[in-house]
Design an enzyme around this catalytic site. Structure first.
Site, short mmCIF file in Angstrom:
data_model
loop_
_atom_site.label_atom_id
_atom_site.label_comp_id
_atom_site.label_asym_id
_atom_site.label_seq_id
_atom_site.Cartn_x
_atom_site.Cartn_y
_atom_site.Cartn_z
N ASN A 129 0.88 -1.17 0.00
CA ASN A 129 0.00 0.00 0.00
C ASN A 129 0.92 1.22 0.00
O ASN A 129 1.49 1.58 1.03
CB ASN A 129 -0.88 -0.03 1.26
CG ASN A 129 -1.65 1.27 1.43
OD1 ASN A 129 -1.74 2.09 0.53
ND2 ASN A 129 -2.21 1.46 2.63
N LYS A 136 0.23 4.27 -0.39
CA LYS A 136 -0.37 5.51 0.14
C LYS A 136 -0.05 6.67 -0.80
O LYS A 136 -0.02 6.47 -2.01
CB LYS A 136 0.10 5.75 1.59
CG LYS A 136 -0.10 4.50 2.45
CD LYS A 136 0.05 4.74 3.92
CE LYS A 136 -0.19 3.43 4.65
NZ LYS A 136 -0.14 3.57 6.09
N HIS A 150 -9.60 1.41 4.56
CA HIS A 150 -8.33 1.52 5.28
C HIS A 150 -8.53 2.47 6.47
O HIS A 150 -9.30 3.43 6.37
CB HIS A 150 -7.25 2.05 4.33
CG HIS A 150 -5.89 2.05 4.97
ND1 HIS A 150 -5.48 3.06 5.80
CD2 HIS A 150 -4.88 1.15 4.91
CE1 HIS A 150 -4.25 2.77 6.24
NE2 HIS A 150 -3.87 1.62 5.71
N GLU A 179 -6.93 4.87 7.54
CA GLU A 179 -6.75 6.31 7.23
C GLU A 179 -7.99 6.86 6.52
O GLU A 179 -8.35 8.02 6.72
CB GLU A 179 -5.48 6.49 6.37
CG GLU A 179 -4.23 6.35 7.24
CD GLU A 179 -3.01 5.77 6.54
OE1 GLU A 179 -2.93 5.85 5.29
OE2 GLU A 179 -2.14 5.22 7.25
N GLU A 224 -5.65 -4.73 10.41
CA GLU A 224 -4.58 -3.76 10.66
C GLU A 224 -4.87 -2.99 11.94
O GLU A 224 -5.64 -2.01 11.94
CB GLU A 224 -4.51 -2.75 9.51
CG GLU A 224 -4.18 -3.37 8.17
CD GLU A 224 -3.62 -2.32 7.20
OE1 GLU A 224 -2.49 -2.50 6.76
OE2 GLU A 224 -4.31 -1.33 6.94
N GLY A 245 2.34 2.31 10.67
CA GLY A 245 3.33 3.38 10.52
C GLY A 245 4.04 3.75 11.81
O GLY A 245 4.74 4.76 11.87
N SER A 274 3.14 -2.13 10.33
CA SER A 274 4.58 -2.24 10.58
C SER A 274 5.16 -3.62 10.23
O SER A 274 6.06 -4.11 10.92
CB SER A 274 4.93 -1.85 12.02
OG SER A 274 4.60 -0.49 12.24
P1 PGA Z 1 2.76 0.31 7.58
O1 PGA Z 1 1.31 0.59 6.92
O2 PGA Z 1 3.26 -0.98 7.01
O3 PGA Z 1 3.60 1.50 7.16
O4 PGA Z 1 2.56 0.25 9.05
C1 PGA Z 1 0.40 -0.44 6.72
C2 PGA Z 1 -0.89 0.08 6.12
O5 PGA Z 1 -1.33 1.18 6.47
O6 PGA Z 1 -1.50 -0.58 5.26
#
Ligand code: PGA
Length: 252
Positions: free
Chosen positions: A10, A12, A95, A97, A167, A173, A211
């Site tokens: 992903n 982003k 997601h 976000e 998640e 992140g 992560s």
């Molecule tokens: P990350 O993000 O691997 O940077 O923690 C995962 C995601 O938001 O899909």
């Protein structure tokens, strides 16, 4: 659809066209490390560029979001039909976000999941609890509720063509990854819920995200109900993404 191991990047709102070119130069050199289901979701504006870049590889391209509507007066939105038309294979939906920054509700997640399925895209439906919810002992309530509500009303004949991504919001992140046992517990509960709502749970892939990195991926993939990763940060660097794919390939 049968259950399979996936490594989904992903991206982003990251990567320039130059970054994309160098990413695929490295990927082409390391191609034999790719797993069968290496998928990437770039920014929409780069979808076409990625579709061209992956020609000759097995990598599949998808979107990070899509509209619940087919077409019409929805300024700034992208129709699932247009995504399919262009050659997208899948779309992320809900997601965290999208939920926290853009107020996406479970009802919208359900509508988008339905629209994606009706247009031949594989929806990757994302669920996860916040730190406050985990600390309040609400993890399973929150996550299983999101699964149930997010899948409401999906077409009967396509209901098994979905992928779930668990998640935990506190792990995205942040560098804090859920321990394999912690993640496995939630994945097993999600699978049980999928069965309860009438899906072929043993055939549905459930990804872990938050992560995921080269140094923790193997321990996560060892868990019986973790069928791959949804990866942000570590999917931006081709050499790291290849390590993640290789770990997935070893579990195929
Ligand atoms: P990350 O993000 O691997 O940077 O923690 C995962 C995601 O938001 O899909």
């Amino acid at each position: 659809m049968t259950r399979r191991i996936l490594m989904v990047g992903n991206w982003k709102m990251n990567q320039s066209l130059g970054d994309i070119r160098s990413f695929f130069e490295t990927i082409k050199i390391g191609q034999r490390e790719l797993c069968k289901n290496a998928w990437i979701a770039p920014q929409l504006i780069h979808l076409q560029a990625l579709l061209e870049s992956v020609a000759g590889t097995e990598i599949k391209i998808g979107a990070q979001n899509c509209s619940e509507h087919q077409s019409g007066a929805f300024t700034g939105e992208t129709s699932p039909a247009a995504l399919k038309d262009l050659g997208a294979h899948f779309t992320l939906i809900g997601h965290s976000e999208r939920r926290s920054l853009y107020g996406e509700t479970c009802a919208q997640v359900a509508a988008k999941t339905k629209a994606a399925l009706e247009n031949g895209l594989t929806p990757i439906v994302c669920v996860g609890e916040t730190l406050a919810e985990r600390e309040a002992g609400q993890t399973l309530n929150v996550v299983l509720g999101q699964v149930q509500r997010g899948l409401q009303g999906i077409p009967e004949d396509k209901k098994n063509n979905i992928i779930i991504a668990y998640e935990p919001v506190w792990a995205i992140g942040t560098g804090k990854v859920a321990g394999p046992a912690e993640a496995q517990e939630v994945h097993a509960a999600i699978r049980a819920t999928l069965a309860q709502i009438g899906l072929m749970a043993s055939e549905i892939s459930i990804l872990y995200g938050g992560s995921v990195k080269p140094d923790n991926v193997a321990s996560l993939l060892e868990c019986p109900d973790i069928d791959g990763g949804l990866v942000g940060g570590a999917s931006l660097k081709a050499s790291d993404y290849l390590v993640l794919c290789k770990a997935a390939k070893e579990r195929e």
